[in-house]
Design an enzyme around this catalytic site. Structure first.
Site, PDB file in Angstrom:
ATOM      1  N   ARG A 117     -10.814 -11.225   1.442  1.00 20.64           N
ATOM      2  CA  ARG A 117     -11.679 -12.270   0.892  1.00 20.64           C
ATOM      3  C   ARG A 117     -11.024 -13.646   0.983  1.00 20.64           C
ATOM      4  NH1 ARG A 117     -11.806  -8.883  -4.488  1.00 20.64           N
ATOM      5  NH2 ARG A 117     -11.495  -7.339  -2.851  1.00 20.64           N
ATOM      6  N   LYS A 139       0.821  -1.199   0.000  1.00 18.46           N
ATOM      7  CA  LYS A 139       0.000   0.000   0.000  1.00 18.46           C
ATOM      8  C   LYS A 139       0.861   1.259   0.000  1.00 18.46           C
ATOM      9  CE  LYS A 139      -3.888  -1.928   2.673  1.00 18.46           C
ATOM     10  NZ  LYS A 139      -4.990  -1.620   1.733  1.00 18.46           N
TER      11      LYS A 139
END
Length: 496
Positions: free
Chosen positions: A353, A279
Site C-alpha cells: 500500500r 516474514k
C-alpha cells in the site's frame, strides 16, 4: 500456436487429433455423430465398452477409428446437454488440453464450437478454445538446464458450420490468442526468481514492449526523480534493498488524443521478505510473486496492443524490493507521501500500500477516466475468498459492477467487498495522518481503505489478487490472473 477455421467434411480431414464432444447417456454432438456413421457405429460401441459416461471433463482417447482420417480422436464429456454452462464448457476445454499436451499432436482439429452454450455465441466459444489451448500448453522451462521434451501443439483448427461462423470464430480466436499472450508474459515474469526479475528487469521488459508496439510508449522514473516528486512512501520501502526502485509508466495511445485513459496501477514488489517485520521462512520463496500485479499490467497492455484496441490506456508500476537492512524503515517510522499525507509504519510488511499510494497519486497527472489498481496485497483476502475469486473494492458502484460482469464473461471472477466508512475508523494514528495497517479485523478492506485516501480525485477500483495470482503445492506457479478479467473489461470499453 496458430489457429485456422475449417468448414470441410470432418471425417475427411487429416489431422493428428480430432476433438469431439459427447453428452451424458451416450449422446453425441453432430460432428461426433458423423464420425460414428462413417465408422459404422464403432464410436458408439467403444463409448459403451469403455464405460465413458460423458460427464463434464471426462476424456477418452481413441486411435485410428475406421472411416476417419484423423490419427486420434479425443472424446470430451460435456455433461447434460440441457445444463451445459459456460463454466462446464471451459472445464471440458481444460480437460481436453490436458490430454492433448501429453501426446505428440502438433496439429489438432477441434469440433466443440457446435456445442450450444446458453448466452454464449461462437465468438465467445472460439475465444475460450484459443485461450484454453494456448494457456494449457504453457510450461516454464526457461531456467532448466535440460527442459523436458514435451510435445508442442503448434496449430489448432476450429471446425465451423459455414463461412459466417468461420469469420466469427477467427475474431474470437484472435482475442483468445492475444489474452493468452498477455497471460504468458505475466506468468513468465512472475515465475522468474527475484535475483533475475528485479525492478530494473521489469523496466527492461516494459521497454521491450514499447519497442515492439508503435502505439506504446514507456517512461522509467529513477529514485532521484521520485525523490523530487516527494514519493516518500515508495522510496521508504526500497531503502532496505540494494536494487534501486523504478516507477514504470506505459502509455498506450489507441484512441483519440482527447479521450481520457483507463489507468492500470500494478504493485511490482519483485521480492518481499517483509522488511524489518520479517516474514516466516516457510514459503518465503513464493514472495517472488508479490509483483504479479505489475506483471498483469504488462500482460494486459500486451493484449491491448496486440488487439490494437481503440482506447487510451496508461499502466503505472511501482517496482521495488522489501528487504531488511541497516537502512530499512522500522516499525514506528513516519514517512511523507507524494500526496502530502504522513503515514506511520506499524508493520513494514504492509509495504504494498506504501508503494501504491504514491503511484496512485502520480497517476492523477493523466486525468484518467477510471483507475484500477491490481495487487497481491493481503493474506486476509486469501482467507476470505480462497483461490477462486479476486477481491474487489471500489469507490463507485458502476465501475465495480462492470468489473464483476467482465470477470463473469472471462471466467476470471471477482467478488466485491464493502468499502464502508466504518472501516475507515480503524485507520487512526496518534502521530501521523494515518497508519499503514488497521488491525487484524477486515484486513483486506482496511488495506483498500488506506488506498482510498489517495484516490479521492478519480473513479477507482482495487483488485486484491493475493489468492488468485499463483498456485502453491505441486502445481506451484503463476496463473496469469487477472489478465482475462482486465482484457475483457477493456474489450467492453471499446466505442460502439
Amino acid at each position: 500456436m496458430d489457429f485456422s477455421p475449417h468448414t470441410g467434411t470432418i471425417e475427411k480431414k487429416r489431422t493428428d487429433c480430432l476433438i469431439l464432444g459427447a453428452y451424458e447417456k451416450y449422446k453425441l454432438t453432430s460432428s461426433a455423430e458423423k464420425i460414428d456413421q462413417a465408422a459404422d457405429g464403432t464410436l458408439s460401441k467403444l463409448l459403451k465398452r469403455e464405460n465413458f459416461k460423458g460427464q463434464a471433463g471426462d476424456t477418452l482417447l481413441l486411435h485410428q477409428l475406421p472411416g476417419c482420417r484423423a490419427d486420434r480422436i479425443l472424446l470430451v464429456g460435456l455433461g447434460k446437454k440441457k445444463t451445459l454452462t459456460d463454466k462446464i464448457y471451459r472445464k471440458a476445454l481444460d480437460a481436453a488440453i490436458q490430454t492433448i499436451a501429453g501426446i505428440p499432436a502438433k496439429r489438432t482439429l477441434c469440433a466443440l464450437l457446435e456445442a450450444p452454450v446458453p448466452g454464449c455465441d461462437s465468438r465467445w466459444k472460439a475465444r475460450q478454445i484459443a485461450l484454453a489451448f494456448a494457456d494449457g500448453c504453457y510450461r516454464f522451462t526457461e531456467l532448466k538446464s535440460e527442459p523436458n521434451a514435451l510435445p508442442v501443439l503448434a496449430h489448432l483448427d476450429l471446425h465451423c458450420r459455414d463461412k459466417e461462423e468461420s469469420e466469427t470464430a477467427v475474431r474470437g480466436a484472435r482475442e483468445g490468442h492475444a489474452i493468452a499472450a498477455g497471460m504468458k508474459l505475466t506468468k513468465d515474469l512472475a515465475n522468474l526468481p527475484g535475483n533475475i526479475c528485479t525492478p530494473a528487469y521489469l523496466a527492461d521488459r516494459a521497454q521491450q514492449l514499447a519497442d515492439r508496439y508503435r502505439k506504446l510508449k514507456v517512461t522509467v522514473l529513477e529514485e532521484a526523480e521520485m525523490e523530487k516528486l516527494g514519493m516518500g512512501a515508495l522510496l521508504a520501502v526500497s531503502r532496505g534493498s540494494r536494487q534501486p526502485a523504478k516507477l514504470i509508466v506505459l502509455e498506450y495511445q489507441g484512441g483519440k488524443a482527447k479521450d481520457r485513459p483507463t489507468a492500470l496501477v500494478g504493485k511490482g514488489l519483485t521480492f518481499d521478505a517483509g522488511g524489518i517485520s520479517l516474514k516466516p521462512s516457510e514459503s518465503m520463496d513464493e514472495m517472488k510473486y508479490d509483483m504479479c500485479g505489475g506483471a498483469s499490467v504488462l500482460g494486459t497492455l500486451l493484449t491491448t496492443a496486440e488487439l490494437d484496441l481503440p482506447l487510451n490506456v496508461v499502466g503505472v508500476i511501482p517496482a521495488s524490493e522489501n528487504l531488511p537492512d541497516g537502512n530499512a524503515i522500522k516499525p514506528g517510522d513516519i514517512v511523507k507521501t507524494m500526496a502530502g499525507k504522513t503515514v506511520e509504519i506499524l508493520n513494514t510488511d504492509a509495504e504494498g500500500r506504501l508503494i501504491l499510494c504514491d503511484a496512485l497519486t502520480y497517476t492523477e497527472r493523466f486525468e484518467p477516466k477510471r483507475v484500477i489498481d491490481i495487487a497481491t496485497l493481503t493474506g486476509a483476502c486469501l482467507v476470505a475468498l480462497g483461490r477462486h475469486a479476486t477481491g474487489l473494492l471500489a469507490n463507485e458502484e458502476d465501475l465495480a459492477h462492470t468489473l464483476i460482469k467482465a470477470g463473469e464473461a472471462a471466467l476470471d471472477r471477482a467478488w466485491q467487498l464493502p468499502l464502508w466508512d466504518e472501516f475507515q475508523e480503524q485507520l487512526k494514528s496518534n502521530f501521523a495522518d494515518l497508519p499503514n495497517i488497521g488491525g487484524r479485523e477486515g484486513g483486506t478492506i482496511t488495506a483498500a481503505c488506506f488506498l482510498s485516501r489517495f484516490t479521492e480525485k478519480f473513479t477507482w477500483a482495487h483488485l486484491d489478487i493475493a489468492g488468485t495470482a499463483w498456485n502453491t503445492g505441486q502445481n506451484k506457479g503463476a496463473t496469469g490472473r487477472p489478465v482475462p478479467l482486465l482484457s475483457q473489461f477493456l474489450l467492453d470499453q471499446r466505442p460502439e
